[in-house]
Motif scaffolding. Structure first.
Motif, PDB file in Angstrom:
ATOM      1  N   ILE A  95      -1.505   2.747   7.585  1.00  0.00           N
ATOM      2  CA  ILE A  95      -1.186   3.155   6.205  1.00  0.00           C
ATOM      3  C   ILE A  95      -2.457   3.275   5.380  1.00  0.00           C
ATOM      4  O   ILE A  95      -2.639   4.231   4.630  1.00  0.00           O
ATOM      5  CB  ILE A  95      -0.180   2.179   5.572  1.00  0.00           C
ATOM      6  CG1 ILE A  95       1.188   2.380   6.223  1.00  0.00           C
ATOM      7  CG2 ILE A  95      -0.097   2.365   4.059  1.00  0.00           C
ATOM      8  CD1 ILE A  95       2.212   1.338   5.862  1.00  0.00           C
ATOM      9  N   ALA A  96      -3.357   2.294   5.515  1.00  0.00           N
ATOM     10  CA  ALA A  96      -4.626   2.343   4.770  1.00  0.00           C
ATOM     11  C   ALA A  96      -5.432   3.577   5.151  1.00  0.00           C
ATOM     12  O   ALA A  96      -6.015   4.245   4.289  1.00  0.00           O
ATOM     13  CB  ALA A  96      -5.439   1.073   5.033  1.00  0.00           C
ATOM     14  N   LYS A  97      -5.453   3.887   6.440  1.00  0.00           N
ATOM     15  CA  LYS A  97      -6.192   5.060   6.926  1.00  0.00           C
ATOM     16  C   LYS A  97      -5.558   6.346   6.404  1.00  0.00           C
ATOM     17  O   LYS A  97      -6.257   7.240   5.907  1.00  0.00           O
ATOM     18  CB  LYS A  97      -6.206   5.051   8.461  1.00  0.00           C
ATOM     19  CG  LYS A  97      -6.954   6.188   9.087  1.00  0.00           C
ATOM     20  CD  LYS A  97      -8.416   5.926   9.104  1.00  0.00           C
ATOM     21  CE  LYS A  97      -9.111   6.958   9.962  1.00  0.00           C
ATOM     22  NZ  LYS A  97     -10.528   6.980   9.715  1.00  0.00           N
ATOM     23  N   ILE A 117       0.854  -1.193   0.000  1.00  0.00           N
ATOM     24  CA  ILE A 117       0.000   0.000   0.000  1.00  0.00           C
ATOM     25  C   ILE A 117       0.892   1.246   0.000  1.00  0.00           C
ATOM     26  O   ILE A 117       0.650   2.192  -0.745  1.00  0.00           O
ATOM     27  CB  ILE A 117      -0.942   0.023   1.232  1.00  0.00           C
ATOM     28  CG1 ILE A 117      -1.902  -1.164   1.212  1.00  0.00           C
ATOM     29  CG2 ILE A 117      -1.716   1.343   1.293  1.00  0.00           C
ATOM     30  CD1 ILE A 117      -2.696  -1.338   2.515  1.00  0.00           C
ATOM     31  N   LYS A 118       1.924   1.212   0.833  1.00  0.00           N
ATOM     32  CA  LYS A 118       2.847   2.340   0.933  1.00  0.00           C
ATOM     33  C   LYS A 118       3.576   2.588  -0.392  1.00  0.00           C
ATOM     34  O   LYS A 118       3.758   3.723  -0.810  1.00  0.00           O
ATOM     35  CB  LYS A 118       3.863   2.051   2.048  1.00  0.00           C
ATOM     36  CG  LYS A 118       4.764   3.192   2.394  1.00  0.00           C
ATOM     37  CD  LYS A 118       5.649   2.809   3.582  1.00  0.00           C
ATOM     38  CE  LYS A 118       6.531   3.968   3.988  1.00  0.00           C
ATOM     39  NZ  LYS A 118       7.365   3.611   5.144  1.00  0.00           N
ATOM     40  N   THR A 119       3.961   1.518  -1.076  1.00  0.00           N
ATOM     41  CA  THR A 119       4.675   1.620  -2.350  1.00  0.00           C
ATOM     42  C   THR A 119       3.749   2.028  -3.497  1.00  0.00           C
ATOM     43  O   THR A 119       4.172   2.726  -4.417  1.00  0.00           O
ATOM     44  CB  THR A 119       5.345   0.263  -2.689  1.00  0.00           C
ATOM     45  OG1 THR A 119       6.206  -0.088  -1.605  1.00  0.00           O
ATOM     46  CG2 THR A 119       6.141   0.339  -3.969  1.00  0.00           C
ATOM     47  N   ASN A 120       2.492   1.576  -3.443  1.00  0.00           N
ATOM     48  CA  ASN A 120       1.542   1.804  -4.543  1.00  0.00           C
ATOM     49  C   ASN A 120       0.252   2.456  -4.048  1.00  0.00           C
ATOM     50  O   ASN A 120      -0.841   1.894  -4.208  1.00  0.00           O
ATOM     51  CB  ASN A 120       1.214   0.462  -5.227  1.00  0.00           C
ATOM     52  CG  ASN A 120       2.434  -0.201  -5.807  1.00  0.00           C
ATOM     53  OD1 ASN A 120       3.045   0.309  -6.742  1.00  0.00           O
ATOM     54  ND2 ASN A 120       2.811  -1.350  -5.250  1.00  0.00           N
ATOM     55  N   VAL A 139      -9.666   4.798   5.032  1.00  0.00           N
ATOM     56  CA  VAL A 139     -10.496   3.656   5.412  1.00  0.00           C
ATOM     57  C   VAL A 139      -9.935   2.983   6.657  1.00  0.00           C
ATOM     58  O   VAL A 139      -8.731   2.896   6.846  1.00  0.00           O
ATOM     59  CB  VAL A 139     -10.619   2.608   4.273  1.00  0.00           C
ATOM     60  CG1 VAL A 139     -11.393   3.168   3.101  1.00  0.00           C
ATOM     61  CG2 VAL A 139      -9.271   2.083   3.843  1.00  0.00           C
ATOM     62  N   LYS A 140     -10.840   2.527   7.508  1.00  0.00           N
ATOM     63  CA  LYS A 140     -10.466   1.721   8.671  1.00  0.00           C
ATOM     64  C   LYS A 140     -10.934   0.299   8.379  1.00  0.00           C
ATOM     65  O   LYS A 140     -12.118  -0.015   8.463  1.00  0.00           O
ATOM     66  CB  LYS A 140     -11.127   2.284   9.935  1.00  0.00           C
ATOM     67  CG  LYS A 140     -11.005   1.390  11.167  1.00  0.00           C
ATOM     68  CD  LYS A 140      -9.558   1.107  11.585  1.00  0.00           C
ATOM     69  CE  LYS A 140      -9.486   0.315  12.856  1.00  0.00           C
ATOM     70  NZ  LYS A 140      -9.383  -1.124  12.693  1.00  0.00           N
ATOM     71  N   ILE A 176      -0.492  -5.812  12.172  1.00  0.00           N
ATOM     72  CA  ILE A 176      -1.886  -5.475  11.848  1.00  0.00           C
ATOM     73  C   ILE A 176      -2.105  -3.960  11.948  1.00  0.00           C
ATOM     74  O   ILE A 176      -2.686  -3.344  11.051  1.00  0.00           O
ATOM     75  CB  ILE A 176      -2.851  -6.253  12.771  1.00  0.00           C
ATOM     76  CG1 ILE A 176      -2.743  -7.764  12.493  1.00  0.00           C
ATOM     77  CG2 ILE A 176      -4.288  -5.771  12.581  1.00  0.00           C
ATOM     78  CD1 ILE A 176      -3.376  -8.646  13.555  1.00  0.00           C
ATOM     79  N   LYS A 177      -1.628  -3.369  13.038  1.00  0.00           N
ATOM     80  CA  LYS A 177      -1.836  -1.932  13.249  1.00  0.00           C
ATOM     81  C   LYS A 177      -1.110  -1.088  12.199  1.00  0.00           C
ATOM     82  O   LYS A 177      -1.652  -0.088  11.728  1.00  0.00           O
ATOM     83  CB  LYS A 177      -1.395  -1.528  14.653  1.00  0.00           C
ATOM     84  CG  LYS A 177      -2.367  -1.966  15.737  1.00  0.00           C
ATOM     85  CD  LYS A 177      -1.902  -1.482  17.101  1.00  0.00           C
ATOM     86  CE  LYS A 177      -2.944  -1.761  18.166  1.00  0.00           C
ATOM     87  NZ  LYS A 177      -2.533  -1.241  19.480  1.00  0.00           N
TER      88      LYS A 177
END
Length: 193
Positions: free
Chosen positions: A87-89, A41-44, A94-95, A81-82
C-alpha cells in the motif's frame, strides 16, 4: 546533528489528527518518524503522502495492527508486513525499510517473517503509555524525567491529546538543550530501500 539529540516517533496513523501533529512539528522545525498502519494508509492516502512531503519518514506498523498478532504464524506476520509495504509503495512510491512491531511484540514467528522481508526493527527507549494514560502532565513527566541523548520517544498520532503533549514537549526539550532529529539520522540507518 545536535550533540544532545533525541528522536520522535508516532504510531498508528495516518489519521486526521496526524495533520495537527504535522503542523506542530512544522512550527518547531522538527522531523520525526511515523510508523503507519496499512489500513490507515489506505483510508488516508493524502495524509500519508503529506507526512513524506513534509520531510518526515514513514515505517511499517503492519496492515491491521490486530490485537491477535501475538498468535499469528510466520506467514500471518509476513502477510501483515507485505500488505502494508504494498500500500505504501502504491500510494507514495516508497519501499519502507523500517518496521515497528505493534505492542512491541517480537517473537520467533515475527523474527522469521522479518528475516524474509529484510526490515530493520525500530523500537523505542521512552514509552510514556500515552495510549492508556489520560493525564497529559503524567505523560510529559514520563518522557522528560530521565531523558538522555540518543533516546527515541514513542507517541501515538491517533490520540487527540498528543497535539498538546507534543507542543509542550518540544518547548521542554529546547529548554533542556535537546535537539530533535529524525530517527534515521539518530541511528544512522536508511528508512527506505
Amino acid at each position: 546533528m545536535a550533540e544532545q539529540a533525541v528522536g520522535l516517533s508516532f504510531d498508528d496513523g495516518p489519521v486526521e489528527n496526524t495533520l495537527r501533529i504535522l503542523e506542530v512539528l512544522d512550527r518547531h522545525a522538527v522531523k520525526a518518524a511515523f510508523f503507519c498502519i496499512g489500513e490507515n494508509i489506505k483510508t488516508n492516502p493524502e495524509i500519508f503522502k503529506e507526512i513524506i512531503k513534509r520531510g518526515h519518514i514513514v515505517g511499517n506498523h503492519t496492515y491491521s495492527h490486530s490485537k491477535f498478532l501475538g498468535i499469528f504464524s510466520r506467514d500471518g506476520w509476513l502477510s501483515e508486513i507485505k500488505r502494508c509495504d504494498e500500500i505504501a509503495k502504491d500510494i507514495a512510491g516508497v519501499k519502507m525499510e523500517l518496521f515497528r512491531p505493534p505492542f512491541g511484540i517480537l517473537n520467533p514467528k515475527t523474527k522469521r517473517a522479518l528475516k524474509i522481508t529484510g526490515h530493520k526493527v525500530i523500537g523505542w527507549s521512552i514509552r510514556p503509555y500515552d495510549a492508556i494514560t489520560g493525564s497529559e502532565d503524567l505523560i510529559l513527566k514520563r518522557i522528560t524525567k530521565n531523558i538522555e541523548k540518543g533516546d527515541l520517544i514513542l507517541l501515538h498520532d491517533n490520540m487527540d491529546k498528543t497535539v498538546a503533549i507534543l507542543e509542550q514537549l518540544l518547548v521542554i526539550l529546547k529548554e533542556q538543550n535537546f535537539g530533535v532529529v529524525r530517527p534515521d539520522e539518530l541511528f544512522d540507518i536508511n528508512a527506505y530501500t
